[in-house]
Write a protein that holds these residues in place. Structure first.
Motif, PDB file in Angstrom:
ATOM      1  N   GLU A  25       0.484 -11.016  -5.267  1.00 33.91           N
ATOM      2  CA  GLU A  25      -0.823 -10.373  -5.094  1.00 33.91           C
ATOM      3  C   GLU A  25      -1.319 -10.525  -3.662  1.00 33.91           C
ATOM      4  O   GLU A  25      -1.839  -9.586  -3.062  1.00 33.91           O
ATOM      5  N   GLU A  26      -1.114 -11.724  -3.135  1.00 35.61           N
ATOM      6  CA  GLU A  26      -1.538 -11.965  -1.758  1.00 35.61           C
ATOM      7  C   GLU A  26      -0.706 -11.095  -0.816  1.00 35.61           C
ATOM      8  O   GLU A  26      -1.223 -10.475   0.121  1.00 35.61           O
ATOM      9  N   SER A  29      -1.837  -7.467  -1.118  1.00 35.29           N
ATOM     10  CA  SER A  29      -3.188  -7.192  -0.636  1.00 35.29           C
ATOM     11  C   SER A  29      -3.221  -7.271   0.887  1.00 35.29           C
ATOM     12  O   SER A  29      -3.956  -6.530   1.529  1.00 35.29           O
ATOM     13  N   SER A  33      -4.404  -4.019   3.050  1.00 40.54           N
ATOM     14  CA  SER A  33      -5.609  -4.134   3.878  1.00 40.54           C
ATOM     15  C   SER A  33      -5.513  -3.263   5.133  1.00 40.54           C
ATOM     16  O   SER A  33      -6.510  -3.031   5.803  1.00 40.54           O
ATOM     17  N   PRO A  40     -12.964  -1.513  -1.778  1.00 42.26           N
ATOM     18  CA  PRO A  40     -11.813  -2.401  -2.010  1.00 42.26           C
ATOM     19  C   PRO A  40     -11.547  -2.635  -3.509  1.00 42.26           C
ATOM     20  O   PRO A  40     -12.399  -2.353  -4.343  1.00 42.26           O
ATOM     21  N   TRP A  41     -10.385  -3.160  -3.815  1.00 41.66           N
ATOM     22  CA  TRP A  41     -10.016  -3.389  -5.209  1.00 41.66           C
ATOM     23  C   TRP A  41     -10.695  -4.630  -5.778  1.00 41.66           C
ATOM     24  O   TRP A  41     -11.090  -5.529  -5.055  1.00 41.66           O
ATOM     25  N   VAL A  44      -5.745  -7.115  -7.661  1.00 42.19           N
ATOM     26  CA  VAL A  44      -4.558  -6.518  -7.018  1.00 42.19           C
ATOM     27  C   VAL A  44      -3.602  -5.984  -8.080  1.00 42.19           C
ATOM     28  O   VAL A  44      -3.100  -4.864  -7.971  1.00 42.19           O
ATOM     29  N   TRP A  56      -2.273  -1.269 -10.118  1.00 45.36           N
ATOM     30  CA  TRP A  56      -2.342  -1.881  -8.785  1.00 45.36           C
ATOM     31  C   TRP A  56      -3.665  -1.500  -8.144  1.00 45.36           C
ATOM     32  O   TRP A  56      -4.090  -0.354  -8.216  1.00 45.36           O
ATOM     33  N   PHE A  57      -4.287  -2.458  -7.518  1.00 48.47           N
ATOM     34  CA  PHE A  57      -5.529  -2.236  -6.752  1.00 48.47           C
ATOM     35  C   PHE A  57      -6.636  -1.620  -7.628  1.00 48.47           C
ATOM     36  O   PHE A  57      -7.345  -0.702  -7.223  1.00 48.47           O
TER      37      PHE A  57
END
Ligand code: WTA
Length: 638
Positions: A25-26, A29, A33, A40-41, A44, A56-57
């Motif tokens: 996820e990190e 994302s 970005s 924004p989501w 994620v 996703w998102f």
């Protein structure tokens, strides 16, 4: 444009891969970005392969065209977004800068709105490879309409099937298309399709070939007239529709092992992030370079690596209307020379067919602009790989062998040009975010290296399909039910001692003919429509140029004095009518029976072996209802 997520060394690849598995996820994302989101989501990733649900998102808002066009205008407004090379080299080529592309897309988006097309409507696009095809695709995305591009080689029947399945009320087409020395009457084909589709409200027709067409009052309008109306309305802009990350972006039909093609659905956010990420990393695209993908936009390769991947990266994408062998077999090399192409991305079948013309056509052109070569669509044999490397890349261009599918949205397994090593006939390593796994027939993981099995993916990636249009259960059945908690690709695969992947071909009843996916059941259904045909069975066989050829065994009970040659021709014509010329059988063998088990199932394994010429390796035939048919079929092999 800079790409902070572009991997620049083998060490960075390793690090990115590890992070993508440990902290997916990190990882995603961070990549995401760098795009333009209206909101924004919230989350994620949410997923469950059992249902399947893949999000996703979630909660994010965006419009993909703002990422593909608007955000580049300030810095790249005067830079070429699309270079269009026409079929006829004597005709003038066209260059659309990002600013010009913007103007054309918003203008046509207004045309769509004027014609009653709204967010969520399905729009079928059946056009040749002209810039307006890309413009139509992007204009749909601009207003949130769902495009479904149908390759210009498909028949009226195939279009009707797709229109009905997608319940598409709108069509965009051309009067005709040029392909080599042929002229394809696209609008005429649409007219034939629409006989079965009275629900279609509007057909927008672009002029390209000036072929005579019939224009039905109240239904058909000219592209050019509609543009004029928009111009006189005096509103040059078209605000982009705000889309949810998981709203549908497009449907693209592809063949599976059952009769009816499936509408693979891709959504806005994940597809955008993934096509861009894979484009920038696999090809190592650098700003200012010219990227030439030779696919047709009617296939996923064109969607992802002519339109969305390159444009979202602010790249210059070359769109070629013609074919590699017209006016002569040096056409690709002529295009590379003329437009100083830096990356050439094509299919093994094209390379094999051009190899057959020798080096003459290659040597006439300066290919020194090339930096990276790519292949896609089918396994590349070593001979073709080496020819590509020596004679096109002059041994200085890395070759990326990119494995992926309509369903995967973007490239999943490939080397990265100049970053991770290429190995002839190996797709090599998974991209960050992609977790391949090999399983045996029972779904048990085949661990370690130097092994082979069925290729599955065990974790979601942003570009994956979300459903098959109108039939979620079919999506589950096809891709997520064979093996528990895994996405099953349908491909067989080998992993070598060093962990490199080599795709060995489909393990289901899907053929790959000249890099085009064709279901054997689809071809059988078409053959069976021909009068006099009682039953048929279709298998693939190795073909020097096409990779796989189509071999049909046919039980025919027409008139007793029929001419085999003419019947073969008529059957092939029937297939062309029902599906399209790409599905015509290469060989048709008449047989009096098919090898069936006592329960009536055709034993394709045997038919495949015979078609491949391995008649001494038929294995056990004792379970057959009538083993003697095998002898007859063997003796009659073409
Ligand atoms: C095959 C095309 C070997 C594979 C992008 C897959 C490949 C099918 C490769 C998908 C490759 C694609 N090496 N085989 N580099 N790329 N394939 O949906 O069998 O038209 O399942 O997508 O093509 O075909 P599709």
């Amino acid at each position: 444009m800079s790409y902070p997520y572009q991997i620049r060394s083998a060490e960075q690849y390793q690090a990115a891969y590890k992070k993508s598995v440990d902290h997916p996820e990190e990882f995603w994302s961070d990549v995401a970005s760098h795009f333009q989101w209206r909101k924004p989501w919230d989350k994620v990733l949410e997923w469950d392969f059992k249902k399947p649900t893949i999000k996703w998102f979630s909660g994010a808002k965006l419009n993909i065209t703002e990422n593909c066009i608007d955000r580049h205008l300030e810095k790249l407004g005067n830079k070429p977004a699309i270079i269009w090379e026409p079929n006829d080299p004597e005709e003038y080529h066209r260059v659309l800068t990002y600013r010009e592309l913007y103007n054309k897309v918003v203008q046509f988006a207004n045309v769509l709105k004027n014609n009653g097309i709204r967010k969520g409507d399905r729009v079928c696009i059946y056009m040749g490879m002209v810039p307006e095809l890309a413009i139509a695709v992007l204009a749909c995305a601009r207003i949130g309409a769902i495009h479904s591009v149908v390759f210009g080689g498909f028949s009226a029947q195939s279009i009707a099937d797709r229109l009905q399945d997608a319940k598409a009320e709108f069509v965009i087409t051309c009067d005709g298309a040029y392909r080599g020395n042929k002229e394809i009457p696209l609008k005429g084909v649409i007219d034939d399709a629409l006989v079965q589709c009275p629900f279609v409200k509007r057909v927008i027709v672009l002029t390209r070939t000036r072929t005579a067409v019939s224009m039905i009052k109240g239904r058909d309008v000219w592209w050019e007239d509609e543009i004029k109306k928009v111009e006189t309305q005096g509103n040059p802009d078209c605000a982009a529709e705000e889309m949810d990350a998981e709203d549908m972006l497009f449907i693209l039909y592809t063949s599976g092992s059952t009769g009816k093609p499936k509408g693979v659905v891709h959504t806005c956010g994940g597809y955008m992030v993934y096509t861009n990420y894979s484009f920038v990393n696999v090809f190592q695209y650098q700003p200012g370079e010219v990227f030439f993908c030779t696919a047709d936009i009617g296939w996923i390769t064109g969607h992802s690596y002519i339109v969305y991947g390159p444009l979202s990266a602010g790249a210059t994408s070359l769109l070629f209307e013609g074919v590699p062998t017209w006016p002569d077999a040096g056409r690709f090399w002529d295009v590379v020379d003329k437009h100083k192409v830096n990356t050439l991305y094509t299919a093994p079948t094209a390379i094999r067919s051009l190899m057959g013309f020798g080096l003459g056509p290659v040597e006439k052109h300066d290919l020194s602009s090339l930096k990276v070569l790519g292949t896609v669509g089918e396994p590349i044999n070593e001979e073709a790989w080496h020819w590509y490397d020596e004679h096109i890349g002059k041994k200085k261009c890395p070759i990326v062998d990119t494995w992926w599918q309509t369903e995967t949205g973007g490239i999943l397994i490939s080397n990265m040009a100049g970053i991770t090593p290429g190995i002839p006939s190996f797709a090599t390593l998974p991209l960050p975010g992609v977790q391949p796994i090999l399983v045996d027939e029972n779904g048990k993981e085949v661990e370690g290296n130097g092994v082979s099995g069925n290729l599955c993916i065990k974790f979601p990636w942003p570009g994956m399909l979300r459903t098959t249009y109108g039939d979620h259960e079919r999506c589950r059945q096809n891709y997520f039910a064979t093996y528990d908690n895994l996405y099953f690709t349908g491909d067989g695969c080998l992993r070598d001692e060093n962990g490199n992947y080599r795709i060995t071909g489909r393990v289901d009843d899907v053929l790959n003919v000249s890099g085009h996916r064709i279901g054997t059941a689809e071809v059988e259904n078409a053959i069976n429509m021909h009068t006099g045909v009682v039953e048929s069975a279709v298998v693939g066989y190795p073909h020097d140029i096409k990779g796989q050829g189509i071999y049909a065994y046919v039980i025919y009970q027409g008139s007793s004095d029929h001419d085999d040659k003419l019947v073969r021709q008529d059957i092939a014509q029937t297939v062309a009518r029902i599906i399209g010329a790409i599905a015509k059988p290469d060989k048709i063998q008449f047989v009096s029976g098919l090898p069936k088990t006592r329960s009536g199932k055709i034993m394709r394994r045997i038919l495949r072996k015979i078609a491949e010429g391995e008649t001494d390796k038929l294995g056990d035939t004792s379970t057959l209802l009538d083993p003697s048919v095998v002898e007859e079929i063997k003796n009659g092999k073409l």
